[in-house]
Write a protein that holds these residues in place. Sequence first.
Motif: not given
Length: 290
Positions: A96, A100, A164, A191, A194-198, A209, A213
Motif C-alpha cells: 500500500k 499509493d 480508467t 489504483k 479507482s481513478g487513482g484513489n489510495k 475492493a 471491482s
Amino acid sequence: MATMPLQQSAPMPAVSTMPLQPPAVPMMPAPFAVPVHEVWADNFHDVEAAIGYFAAHARCVAVDVHYPGVVHGAADHHHLHDLVALTAEQRYATVKANVDALKPLQLGLAVVTDDGMVAAWEFNLSDFDPAVDPHAASSVSYLRGRGLRCDDLRLRGIPVAKLTRALRLISRPGVSWVTHTGAYHVAYLMKVVSGGNKLAGDVAGFMAAVRRSLGEDVYDVATMASDCRDMPVGLEGIASRLGVAPPLSMHPLAGAGSVLALGAFMKLRFHVFRGNVARYRGVLQGLQAA
C-alpha cells in the motif's frame, strides 16, 4: 524470452482466434504466438473501440503492470525469506505504501473472449515524471534495459484517467482476472480502476475492493505454479515449461507479461489442475501467500 518485431500504432488491434470449449470442457490455449499491440495517445481512440467488444465478451483477462520500483520498505522485499517472516498485514502495508506513492508506467492486458478471440495490448502511461516523481532508479534502469522508452512515456503516453474508463468496461461479473506475483499488479490495477484513489487500509478492505471491482475469480499464476513439482519461479520460466508460445512483442515488457500470464493460467487451470482451482481464488503471492 524470444521476441519478434511488431508493427506499432495499428489503427485497430487485430485479434487471433483461440478455440474455446463450453465451460464444462477444459479449455486449452492453442500453440500460436499472440501479437501485443502497443498503445499510445495517438492510437488509443481506435484501440478503445476494440476494447468495447472485448469488454462485452471477455471470459478471462490477464494483467501485468510495470511500475517504478519500491521506495518504501526493504529493497529486497520480494525475497521469499523476507516475505515468510512477515504477516499478511505487514506485507500489505508495504504494498500500500508503495502503490499509493508511485505511478504506474505500463499496463499490459491480454483477453480471451467467450467466442474464442484473443487480443493483447500494452498501454504506455504518461503520468510518471522521473524528474519529480518518486522512484527506484535501479528499477527504472532495469526496465529501460528491457526496452521501455521512458522519454516517450511523457511525450506520447496515455493519461491514467483515460485507461480508467476503458478498464471499468471490463469489470463485470463472470470474468476471471489473472496475474503473476500478483500483490503489486492487482494493487496497481485497483489504483487505476479507482481513478487513482489510495488503497484500503488493511488486507480485508483491499480484498473487498478487489471483489467489488473485479469479482471473485482473481488468480495468481505464481501461487498456482508453486504447487507444481520442479516448476521454475519466474513467469517466463513457468510459461516455457508449460509450452506457452512466446508473444509477438518488440520487447519483453508489460504486454508480453500479460500474454504469458494468460497462457500459463489456462495451461495450469485446465491441464494441470483439471479445472479444480477454487483453492487459489483470491490468493495473491506477496500478500496472503509468500
